[in-house]
Design a protein around this motif. Structure first.
Motif, PDB file in Angstrom:
ATOM      1  N   CYS A   1      81.269 -30.202 -81.595  1.00 55.06           N
ATOM      2  CA  CYS A   1      81.202 -30.898 -80.309  1.00 55.06           C
ATOM      3  C   CYS A   1      82.579 -31.086 -79.679  1.00 55.06           C
ATOM      4  O   CYS A   1      82.732 -31.042 -78.463  1.00 55.06           O
ATOM      5  CB  CYS A   1      80.531 -32.252 -80.477  1.00 55.06           C
ATOM      6  SG  CYS A   1      78.889 -32.168 -81.177  1.00 55.06           S
TER       7      CYS A   1
ATOM      8  N   TRP B   1      83.484 -28.182 -77.546  1.00 56.63           N
ATOM      9  CA  TRP B   1      82.835 -28.214 -76.227  1.00 56.63           C
ATOM     10  C   TRP B   1      83.587 -29.159 -75.288  1.00 56.63           C
ATOM     11  O   TRP B   1      83.847 -28.830 -74.133  1.00 56.63           O
ATOM     12  CB  TRP B   1      81.371 -28.637 -76.375  1.00 56.63           C
ATOM     13  CG  TRP B   1      80.636 -28.735 -75.086  1.00 56.63           C
ATOM     14  CD1 TRP B   1      80.260 -27.709 -74.269  1.00 56.63           C
ATOM     15  CD2 TRP B   1      80.166 -29.927 -74.449  1.00 56.63           C
ATOM     16  NE1 TRP B   1      79.575 -28.194 -73.166  1.00 56.63           N
ATOM     17  CE2 TRP B   1      79.513 -29.557 -73.271  1.00 56.63           C
ATOM     18  CE3 TRP B   1      80.231 -31.281 -74.783  1.00 56.63           C
ATOM     19  CZ2 TRP B   1      78.931 -30.482 -72.406  1.00 56.63           C
ATOM     20  CZ3 TRP B   1      79.653 -32.204 -73.926  1.00 56.63           C
ATOM     21  CH2 TRP B   1      79.012 -31.794 -72.755  1.00 56.63           C
TER      22      TRP B   1
ATOM     23  N   HIS C   1      86.678 -27.453 -74.171  1.00 62.24           N
ATOM     24  CA  HIS C   1      86.328 -26.416 -73.192  1.00 62.24           C
ATOM     25  C   HIS C   1      86.198 -27.042 -71.803  1.00 62.24           C
ATOM     26  O   HIS C   1      86.750 -26.515 -70.830  1.00 62.24           O
ATOM     27  CB  HIS C   1      85.015 -25.734 -73.604  1.00 62.24           C
ATOM     28  CG  HIS C   1      84.321 -24.997 -72.505  1.00 62.24           C
ATOM     29  ND1 HIS C   1      84.765 -23.789 -72.016  1.00 62.24           N
ATOM     30  CD2 HIS C   1      83.201 -25.316 -71.794  1.00 62.24           C
ATOM     31  CE1 HIS C   1      83.956 -23.390 -71.042  1.00 62.24           C
ATOM     32  NE2 HIS C   1      82.999 -24.291 -70.894  1.00 62.24           N
TER      33      HIS C   1
ATOM     34  N   HIS D   1      75.797 -27.192 -75.882  1.00 62.94           N
ATOM     35  CA  HIS D   1      77.030 -26.527 -75.462  1.00 62.94           C
ATOM     36  C   HIS D   1      76.887 -25.858 -74.094  1.00 62.94           C
ATOM     37  O   HIS D   1      77.086 -24.650 -73.956  1.00 62.94           O
ATOM     38  CB  HIS D   1      77.433 -25.506 -76.531  1.00 62.94           C
ATOM     39  CG  HIS D   1      77.732 -26.145 -77.845  1.00 62.94           C
ATOM     40  ND1 HIS D   1      79.017 -26.415 -78.254  1.00 62.94           N
ATOM     41  CD2 HIS D   1      76.914 -26.591 -78.834  1.00 62.94           C
ATOM     42  CE1 HIS D   1      78.983 -26.990 -79.449  1.00 62.94           C
ATOM     43  NE2 HIS D   1      77.714 -27.104 -79.818  1.00 62.94           N
TER      44      HIS D   1
ATOM     45  N   PRO E   1      80.650 -22.398 -75.784  1.00 64.08           N
ATOM     46  CA  PRO E   1      81.848 -23.225 -75.901  1.00 64.08           C
ATOM     47  C   PRO E   1      81.737 -24.230 -77.051  1.00 64.08           C
ATOM     48  O   PRO E   1      80.808 -25.023 -77.107  1.00 64.08           O
ATOM     49  CB  PRO E   1      81.923 -23.939 -74.548  1.00 64.08           C
ATOM     50  CG  PRO E   1      81.231 -23.006 -73.614  1.00 64.08           C
ATOM     51  CD  PRO E   1      80.114 -22.404 -74.422  1.00 64.08           C
ATOM     52  N   GLY E   2      82.657 -24.134 -77.985  1.00 68.13           N
ATOM     53  CA  GLY E   2      82.663 -25.000 -79.151  1.00 68.13           C
ATOM     54  C   GLY E   2      82.070 -24.342 -80.385  1.00 68.13           C
ATOM     55  O   GLY E   2      82.225 -24.835 -81.495  1.00 68.13           O
TER      56      GLY E   2
END
Length: 169
Positions: free
Chosen positions: A23, A26, A29, A74, A104-105
């Motif tokens: 997490c 994310w 990001h 995400h 992302p992540g």
């Protein structure tokens, strides 16, 4: 990125479990993409999901909110920007169900990014994986294919909406 209603960058409220490691990727990001993120580690994410109206079949590892919209999992910055720009009627939020590699992540060195869905859902979970707005019908189970490129020259998966020619997130 233009200021949101002259109030600065979009603010995302993120709620994540203390045991989840992906997490934070994310959150980073979103920050790298110009979002302000209020990142809260909580004992239980479930009550936040319930308050946001996230359908149970769309659950991933963390929950969030941007403006009046719920976020689950995400969700890429590009999809959030599109949501905030278009404000589709009847859409309560976006989800990337489960935890696909490459979102992302969830980038994994040496592993190619997965194809994944960004799913729009209606108020109080209406329609589950369905999209509540005809204008966003194309995103209902939109197929996203990763493209590789990032301003900081890092290799990240950036989704592109497939289906309608010339139409990307």
């Amino acid at each position: 990125m233009l200021p949101t209603a002259c109030g600065g960058p979009p603010k995302v409220e993120a709620r994540r479990d203390r045991t989840c490691g992906c997490c934070g990727g994310w959150v980073e990001h979103l920050r790298a993409e110009g979002f302000e993120v209020d990142d809260k580690v909580v004992d239980a994410v479930g009550p936040h999901r319930q308050a946001l109206g996230t359908p149970s079949d769309l659950i991933s590892c963390h929950a969030g909110k941007v403006g009046r919209y719920a976020l689950e999992g995400h969700v890429p910055a590009a999809a959030i920007r599109r949501l905030l720009k278009e404000k589709p009627e009847g859409v309560a939020g976006l989800s990337v169900p489960e935890m696909p590699v490459g979102v992302p992540g969830m980038e994994m060195p040496g592993s190619p990014p997965s194809t994944y869905d960004v799913v729009a859902f209606g108020r109080n979970g209406a329609g589950g994986r369905g999209c509540a707005s005809a204008a966003w019908k194309s995103c209902e189970r939109a197929l996203h294919r990763p493209r590789l490129q990032h301003a900081a020259s890092r290799r990240v998966a950036t989704p592109r909406l497939a289906g309608r020619a010339g139409h990307g997130l």
